[in-house]
Design an enzyme around this catalytic site. Structure first.
Site, PDB file in Angstrom:
ATOM      1  N   GLY A   1      46.840  45.569  36.487  1.00  0.00           N
ATOM      2  CA  GLY A   1      47.053  46.872  37.091  1.00  0.00           C
ATOM      3  C   GLY A   1      46.151  47.036  38.293  1.00  0.00           C
ATOM      4  O   GLY A   1      45.934  46.086  39.048  1.00  0.00           O
ATOM      5  N   CYS A   2      45.615  48.211  38.473  1.00  0.00           N
ATOM      6  CA  CYS A   2      44.749  48.497  39.613  1.00  0.00           C
ATOM      7  C   CYS A   2      43.545  47.561  39.641  1.00  0.00           C
ATOM      8  O   CYS A   2      42.818  47.446  38.660  1.00  0.00           O
ATOM      9  CB  CYS A   2      44.272  49.951  39.530  1.00  0.00           C
ATOM     10  SG  CYS A   2      43.064  50.379  40.782  1.00  0.00           S
TER      11      CYS A   2
END
Length: 195
Positions: free
Chosen positions: A29-30
């Site tokens: 993800g991020c």
């Protein structure tokens, strides 16, 4: 003269130290959250936010965030294998992402947020596969683990303002990660394993 000898010895020691480091690459993800997770691990020397597994050379954040380049936001972890093993880094990876989704992590959606383990050699591939099998047995949730294990490709460092974002912008980062439901979801998935 003594200083000159010490300086020369220091410079000669640098390549040996650099050669003793290993590289691991993960997308979860991020990439800001990946940096936070791995930089806390003793034996990790550096964590760089960037982009991997895509079709465009030297992509920008704007290009990657469009979802059209095929890249995933990722972190490149340089570590000292005499202080931390690749298997230990895999444990950090599993317990810091949602392995039940393929093109989404928490509130971020799109293929640029897909999770993945990117192996650099056959030993890493085997360790990643064994680790995935271990977590498939340990998991307390019903959904299948869909996180892929793929061969590492070119890693492109992200722009400077993304590096160490959680340290440089702690209030914004905390607002983002809590607002995104990251930690609540991780606790829901992994429970006591994260403690």
């Amino acid at each position: 003269m003594k200083r000159l000898i010490l300086a020369a010895a220091f410079l000669l020691a640098l390549p040996a130290q650099a050669q003793s480091l290993s590289t691991a690459t993960f997308s979860m993800g991020c990439f800001w959250c990946g940096e936070e997770a791995f930089e806390k691990v003793p034996g990790v020397v550096s964590v760089t936010s960037g982009y991997t597994d895509g079709r465009v050379q030297n992509p920008s954040y704007e290009q990657v965030s469009s979802g059209l380049t095929g890249h995933a936001e990722a972190v490149e972890v340089k570590f000292d294998p005499s202080k931390v093993t690749y298997e230990q880094l895999l444990d950090v990876f599993w317990l810091n992402h949602d392995p039940t989704t393929i093109n989404r992590q928490f509130c971020d959606s799109g293929n640029q947020y897909r999770p993945g383990i990117y192996w650099h050699d056959d030993a890493q591939r085997k360790a990643a596969e064994a680790s995935k099998a271990k977590y498939e047995k340990l998991k307390a949730f019903k959904e299948p683990i869909v996180t892929p294990i793929v061969k590492a490709s070119q890693f492109w460092p992200a722009e400077d303002y993304h590096q160490d974002y959680y340290k440089k912008n702690p209030v914004r980062y905390k607002f983002y990660s809590n607002g995104c439901g990251r930690y609540a979801r991780l606790d829901e998935l992994w429970g006591k394993l994260r403690k």
